[in-house]
Design an enzyme around this catalytic site. Structure first.
Site, PDB file in Angstrom:
ATOM      1  N   MET A  85      19.169  -4.543 -14.302  1.00 38.11           N
ATOM      2  CA  MET A  85      18.424  -4.747 -13.058  1.00 38.11           C
ATOM      3  C   MET A  85      19.349  -5.249 -11.954  1.00 38.11           C
ATOM      4  SD  MET A  85      15.086  -7.147 -12.248  1.00 38.11           S
ATOM      5  CE  MET A  85      14.003  -6.297 -13.406  1.00 38.11           C
ATOM      6  N   GLY A  86      20.259  -6.143 -12.303  1.00 39.30           N
ATOM      7  CA  GLY A  86      21.216  -6.632 -11.317  1.00 39.30           C
ATOM      8  C   GLY A  86      22.104  -5.523 -10.796  1.00 39.30           C
ATOM      9  N   TRP A 122      21.384  -2.408 -10.778  1.00 37.25           N
ATOM     10  CA  TRP A 122      20.561  -1.488  -9.998  1.00 37.25           C
ATOM     11  C   TRP A 122      20.460  -1.949  -8.541  1.00 37.25           C
ATOM     12  CZ3 TRP A 122      15.508  -2.911  -8.108  1.00 37.25           C
ATOM     13  CH2 TRP A 122      14.934  -1.918  -7.299  1.00 37.25           C
ATOM     14  N   HIS A 123      20.337  -3.252  -8.322  1.00 39.20           N
ATOM     15  CA  HIS A 123      20.263  -3.744  -6.954  1.00 39.20           C
ATOM     16  C   HIS A 123      21.560  -3.472  -6.196  1.00 39.20           C
ATOM     17  CE1 HIS A 123      16.694  -6.228  -8.204  1.00 39.20           C
ATOM     18  NE2 HIS A 123      16.323  -5.845  -6.994  1.00 39.20           N
ATOM     19  N   GLY A 124      22.687  -3.499  -6.893  1.00 37.01           N
ATOM     20  CA  GLY A 124      23.955  -3.210  -6.225  1.00 37.01           C
ATOM     21  C   GLY A 124      25.131  -3.756  -7.012  1.00 37.01           C
TER      22      GLY A 124
END
Length: 405
Positions: free
Chosen positions: A332-333, A335-337
């Site tokens: 998830m981290g 995915w954010h960038g």
């Protein structure tokens, strides 16, 4: 030509309401005008990507064609009775390849990001990966091309979610709701849109546009005066102010998307459920950006857990869940960038949930010795709120500006 970015100003809602009137009238009389719905979506997509964003419109078309080829090739493979793991993995890798390329290109000096980085690429990728995974599981037997196109290009949720599921969406769009049910949807849709106005254009504006720049400037001045990052009243104020802005801005946007969907007779799932009254961090992720957290739970956390148990990678089930949390939130981290603060944000939440699970097991074992009353519940909410707000301070990237600029 007008460039209409979703939910940006009151004029947008007047335009979209007028455009939705034929659909609303048809649904009231029990008819779903699918052709008009398709025309509506295409016209507003065209207006959304008109002008300087035209290239993004072409990227969207190319992306959808690419995902159609992958999805229906894999569907044909499954219908032939085959189920090789490597073929499934290849299909998933190909489905996430455009999004992965965009994330990498965002931090590498290249023109690739501008060639494929269109608005909504993340949420479309979540949808396509979900369909491929459920085709493999057999929970989806057959994907209808027209429904799949409507699912991917559903205008109210295209740019930033909420993330719907194919089977749930198909059940809604295949039929018109009963009149009483639709009247209730209109009532809720109207309420959600007005609530969204309150959240995004009033409360979010106060926190994000009026207060946030002021406390950010104060924190930077105090930080520079002290030779770098130092905890100050302004930094704490920034943490709370940014957290409130992030919630009210995004929750307001999500309410607009859900409300517009309800007008179209599609019950898009809600994204937020009073997240700041959560009693622990796991409860928070059951209330915050729910369609995203549930997607990660179902398609990353649970699948990694089953894989680890099946392959006996880790014998202890508690350790399996802990590793699964790390994998889930680390992805998830990323995915954010691909920046340190997004990655640390993911690790932070994984560790918070692991610590919370340890505490809940300890609490269950010693429940007679540990008090449980209104005071302890309020304390739990207070602690969770501050743990979450600190994570949003990390997520904001503001610490990066204090450290490195």
């Amino acid at each position: 030509m007008i460039n209409l970015q979703p939910y940006t100003n009151p004029r947008y809602f007047l335009i979209i309401l007028v455009a939705l009137l034929p659909l609303i009238i048809g649904l009231y009389f029990g008819k779903r005008f699918k052709i008009y719905e398709a025309i509506f979506s295409l016209v507003f997509l065209f207006l959304m990507f008109d002008g300087k964003d035209t290239i993004q419109g072409w990227q969207l078309i190319a992306y959808v064609i690419f995902q159609f080829i992958i999805t229906f090739a894999y569907q044909r493979y499954r219908q032939a009775g085959k189920n090789k793991t490597w073929v499934f993995c290849l299909a998933v890798i190909l489905a996430i390849l455009p999004l992965t390329t965009v994330k990498i290109a965002a931090v590498v000096p290249t023109q690739v990001a501008s060639l494929i980085g269109f608005m909504g690429v993340s949420y479309l990728t979540f949808k396509t990966v979900e369909v491929i995974m459920e085709l493999r599981d057999g929970t989806i037997k057959k994907v209808d091309p027209i429904t799949y196109a409507r699912f991917l290009l559903f205008y109210p949720t295209l740019s930033s979610g909420p993330i719907d599921r194919y089977r749930r969406f198909k059940a809604d769009c295949d039929k018109a709701p009963e009149r009483e049910e639709y009247l209730d949807q209109l009532r809720l849709g109207t309420r959600y849109i007005f609530q969204g106005f309150l959240y995004k254009f009033i409360i979010g504006y106060v926190f994000g546009t009026i207060w946030l720049p002021q406390v950010a400037h104060a924190a930077q001045v105090l930080g520079n005066a002290n030779g770098g990052l130092k905890i100050s009243w302004a930094l704490v104020a920034y943490m709370y102010c940014y957290s409130m802005y992030l919630f009210f801005d995004f929750a307001g946007y999500s309410l607009f998307a859900v409300g517009t969907s309800y007008f179209m007779g599609i019950k898009t799932p809600m994204n937020f459920n009073k997240p700041f009254i959560s009693k622990n961090i796991k409860d928070f992720w059951n209330r915050w950006h729910m369609t995203l957290s549930f997607w990660f739970r179902d398609f990353i956390f649970m699948r990694f857990t089953f894989f680890a148990m099946k392959k006996k990678l880790i014998k202890n089930r508690i350790r399996i869940s802990q590793v699964a949390y790390l994998v889930d939130f680390l992805i998830m981290g990323f995915w954010h960038g691909l920046t340190w603060f997004y990655i640390v944000y993911g690790i932070y939440h994984a560790l918070a949930i692991i610590i919370n699970d340890i505490w809940l097991r300890f609490k269950k074992k010693h429940q007679k010795q540990i008090p449980h009353n209104k005071f302890t519940q309020a304390l739990a909410i207070f602690l969770t709120f501050n743990v979450v707000c600190f994570s949003f301070l990390i997520f904001s990237g503001f610490l990066d500006t204090l450290w490195f600029h």
